[in-house]
Design a protein around this motif. Sequence first.
Motif, PDB file in Angstrom:
ATOM      1  N   SER A 207      -4.095   3.402  11.070  1.00 27.81           N
ATOM      2  CA  SER A 207      -5.227   2.844  11.017  1.00 27.81           C
ATOM      3  C   SER A 207      -5.522   1.410  10.915  1.00 27.81           C
ATOM      4  N   VAL A 208      -4.668   0.847   9.574  1.00 32.27           N
ATOM      5  CA  VAL A 208      -4.697  -0.454   9.384  1.00 32.27           C
ATOM      6  C   VAL A 208      -4.137  -1.230  10.640  1.00 32.27           C
TER       7      VAL A 208
ATOM      8  N   GLN B  35      -0.877  11.877   5.834  1.00 30.58           N
ATOM      9  CA  GLN B  35      -1.881  11.087   5.546  1.00 30.58           C
ATOM     10  C   GLN B  35      -1.632   9.670   5.598  1.00 30.58           C
ATOM     11  N   LEU B  36      -0.407   9.329   4.808  1.00 36.19           N
ATOM     12  CA  LEU B  36      -0.019   7.969   4.708  1.00 36.19           C
ATOM     13  C   LEU B  36       0.159   7.184   6.150  1.00 36.19           C
TER      14      LEU B  36
ATOM     15  N   ALA C 256       0.672   3.763  -3.162  1.00 35.06           N
ATOM     16  CA  ALA C 256       0.444   4.996  -2.956  1.00 35.06           C
ATOM     17  C   ALA C 256       1.380   6.195  -3.292  1.00 35.06           C
TER      18      ALA C 256
ATOM     19  N   MET D 187       0.744  -1.036   0.115  1.00 32.87           N
ATOM     20  CA  MET D 187       0.119   0.014  -0.033  1.00 32.87           C
ATOM     21  C   MET D 187       0.793   1.364  -0.080  1.00 32.87           C
TER      22      MET D 187
ATOM     23  N   ASP E 188      -1.268   8.170   8.963  1.00 34.08           N
ATOM     24  CA  ASP E 188      -2.563   7.817   9.600  1.00 34.08           C
ATOM     25  C   ASP E 188      -3.196   6.500   8.867  1.00 34.08           C
ATOM     26  N   TRP E 189      -3.018   6.296   7.543  1.00 32.32           N
ATOM     27  CA  TRP E 189      -3.657   5.408   6.882  1.00 32.32           C
ATOM     28  C   TRP E 189      -2.851   3.925   7.369  1.00 32.32           C
ATOM     29  N   VAL E 190      -1.655   4.084   7.686  1.00 32.20           N
ATOM     30  CA  VAL E 190      -0.879   2.688   7.998  1.00 32.20           C
ATOM     31  C   VAL E 190      -1.081   2.423   9.299  1.00 32.20           C
TER      32      VAL E 190
END
Length: 240
Positions: free
Chosen positions: A212-213, A205-206, A186, A182, A208-210
């Motif tokens: 969150s997963v 952002q990236l 991305a 990912m 936060d995404w990581v």
Amino acid sequence: MSDSVNSRPDGRSARWSAHRARRRAELVDAAVAAIEQHGPEVTAGQIAAAAGVARPHLYRHFDDAADLRHAVVDRALALYQAGLAPVWRPQGTPRQMVRAAVDAHLDWLSTHPQLHRYALRAARDVASDHRAHIGVTDVADPVDAARSGIAAHVGALVQDVVRAQSLEVEIAEPLAYGLVSMVDAAATRWMDRPAGLIREEFADQLTDWVWSVFETAFRASGLRIEPDRPLTLGTPPTGP
């Protein structure tokens, strides 16, 4: 003449081999410089010019164009992995670890955008060249192999965290592989089409995404980790 004398290395041959290896490395360095200047569509003539040699001389130290391409991809990946110290030796809180790894990847893309594009394209050609020559269909391209190595390292770190809580570790490997893919996909898309998103914003952002997963996967396994509290881990495996 005895066998021991016959098996003694020829000094001139050893010196010539060392010279060829050194010259080959210099030509790879020139190819990297040419790619950084001209982009992934670099020509053999541009590489030869960067090396200060005539084009026919370029292939005296390589079997063919595919051999040169393979050597350049290997060099690019070695440079990339050398820049991933935060991945191989994570420090700080979980969120800081993620952010440092994201920043290291984005540093590479920002510093070596053309070499990154070249490696992505050329690696698939390298795999195709091997298939054509040795007749197999399961040769992974070098970039995929590098991603797998990073994911395996991240997976080992996740296993360490999960084991510390006496939980099952089955999630670690697919989770790590998914997250590495990912981040890479991305970030590569952002590099090609930033759409006005500056690097710091994208890194936030990236990250936060990581996280969150990670948080979702851990919670599903009954594990809660504070993102801003340092972890106590065992000795992590070392990187390259």
